[in-house]
Design an enzyme around this catalytic site. Structure first.
Site, mmCIF file in Angstrom:
data_model
loop_
_atom_site.group_PDB
_atom_site.id
_atom_site.type_symbol
_atom_site.label_atom_id
_atom_site.label_comp_id
_atom_site.label_asym_id
_atom_site.label_seq_id
_atom_site.Cartn_x
_atom_site.Cartn_y
_atom_site.Cartn_z
ATOM 1 N N ASP A 102 6.373 2.154 -6.196
ATOM 2 C CA ASP A 102 6.957 3.326 -6.839
ATOM 3 C C ASP A 102 5.989 3.928 -7.847
ATOM 4 O O ASP A 102 5.165 3.220 -8.448
ATOM 5 C CB ASP A 102 8.237 2.938 -7.592
ATOM 6 C CG ASP A 102 9.351 2.533 -6.636
ATOM 7 O OD1 ASP A 102 9.295 2.931 -5.465
ATOM 8 O OD2 ASP A 102 10.256 1.801 -7.075
ATOM 9 N N LYS A 103 6.130 5.220 -8.077
ATOM 10 C CA LYS A 103 5.289 5.913 -9.056
ATOM 11 C C LYS A 103 5.345 5.257 -10.444
ATOM 12 O O LYS A 103 4.308 5.102 -11.100
ATOM 13 C CB LYS A 103 5.714 7.388 -9.139
ATOM 14 C CG LYS A 103 4.814 8.257 -9.993
ATOM 15 C CD LYS A 103 5.259 9.716 -9.910
ATOM 16 C CE LYS A 103 4.365 10.601 -10.771
ATOM 17 N NZ LYS A 103 4.781 12.027 -10.681
#
Length: 241
Positions: A102-103
């Site tokens: 995930d970012k």
């Protein structure tokens, strides 16, 4: 000389899936050695494949990198997206990530140009371990550890049993063999905990160790040999597709 079907050759470059390759071929967007190719065409390493005029084959040795993804970088090959992993790395050869982080998450991710090993590693049934260090917003209880270990209902399923170990009041280690979307964050949310920091420190036999954020290194020969042994019984690209 070994030949393979055109759609398989395209998928192994990481350009797209075999189904997407079939669509490109059907639409007349793929050429082999300058001539528009049809479905069922077979190619060898000497053939030049182009998609929409872009050469996607090149005699390049397989590349295997361990990269410490910083927070804020998006694991996508779409270079139009700001902060994408490809532009950030700016590697001289065409590579792509195996899986994603995930970012807001950080840590270890593999980068490669070997589409075959991507398929093998990503097959969840092959049970390849991924280890994370997670910091949450509330004190970790024995009940939290037990529930996380035994399975949490998320995304219309129950997560597989996994290894969870408390490190301190707010930090725990978790080892997964699944790869559900935002799995750890969703598991914590279900128990009313919020993830403040999530760092992947190991994939299979390869550890992050002292690799600094934003830096990468090549797999050692021993690491690559061990990975090939671990995925030896995994689904091959042809079967997995």
């Amino acid at each position: 000389m070994e030949t393979k079907r055109l759609n398989k050759a395209i998928s192994e470059t990481g350009y797209c899936s075999r189904r997407a390759a079939d669509k490109l071929i059907e639409d007349g967007k793929v050429a082999v050695n300058g001539k528009t190719a049809g479905l069922g065409v077979k190619v060898s390493v000497k053939d030049t494949i182009t998609v929409l005029g872009q050469v996607i084959t090149k005699e390049v040795e397989n590349i295997y990198l361990a990269f410490n993804k910083p927070v804020g970088i998006t694991c996508t090959t779409d270079t139009k997206i700001r902060g994408n992993i490809i532009s950030y790395l700016n590697y001289p050869e065409r590579i792509f990530p195996i899986g994603r982080l995930d970012k807001p998450s950080e840590g270890l991710i593999f980068m490669t140009n070997d589409g075959d090993i991507v398929n093998k590693i990503l097959r969840s049934k092959n049970n390849h371990e991924k280890e994370y260090i997670v910091t949450v917003d509330k004190k970790i209880t024995d009940s939290f550890v037990a529930k996380m270990s035994n399975g949490i209902p998320i995304l219309d399923t129950i997560t597989d049993k996994c290894k969870v170990e408390k490190i301190n009041d707010y930090t725990f280690k978790i080892i997964l063999t699944q790869g559900l979307n935002r799995q750890i964050r969703r598991m914590c949310e279900y128990l009313n905990y919020e993830v403040k920091k999530l760092k992947r420190v190991r994939i299979m036999n390869i550890r992050l160790n002292n690799l600094k954020p934003g830096k990468y290194r090549e797999f050692t020969k021993q690491e690559l040999q061990t990975i090939n042994q671990l995925v030896g019984n995994s689904s091959k690209t042809e079967e997995a597709s």
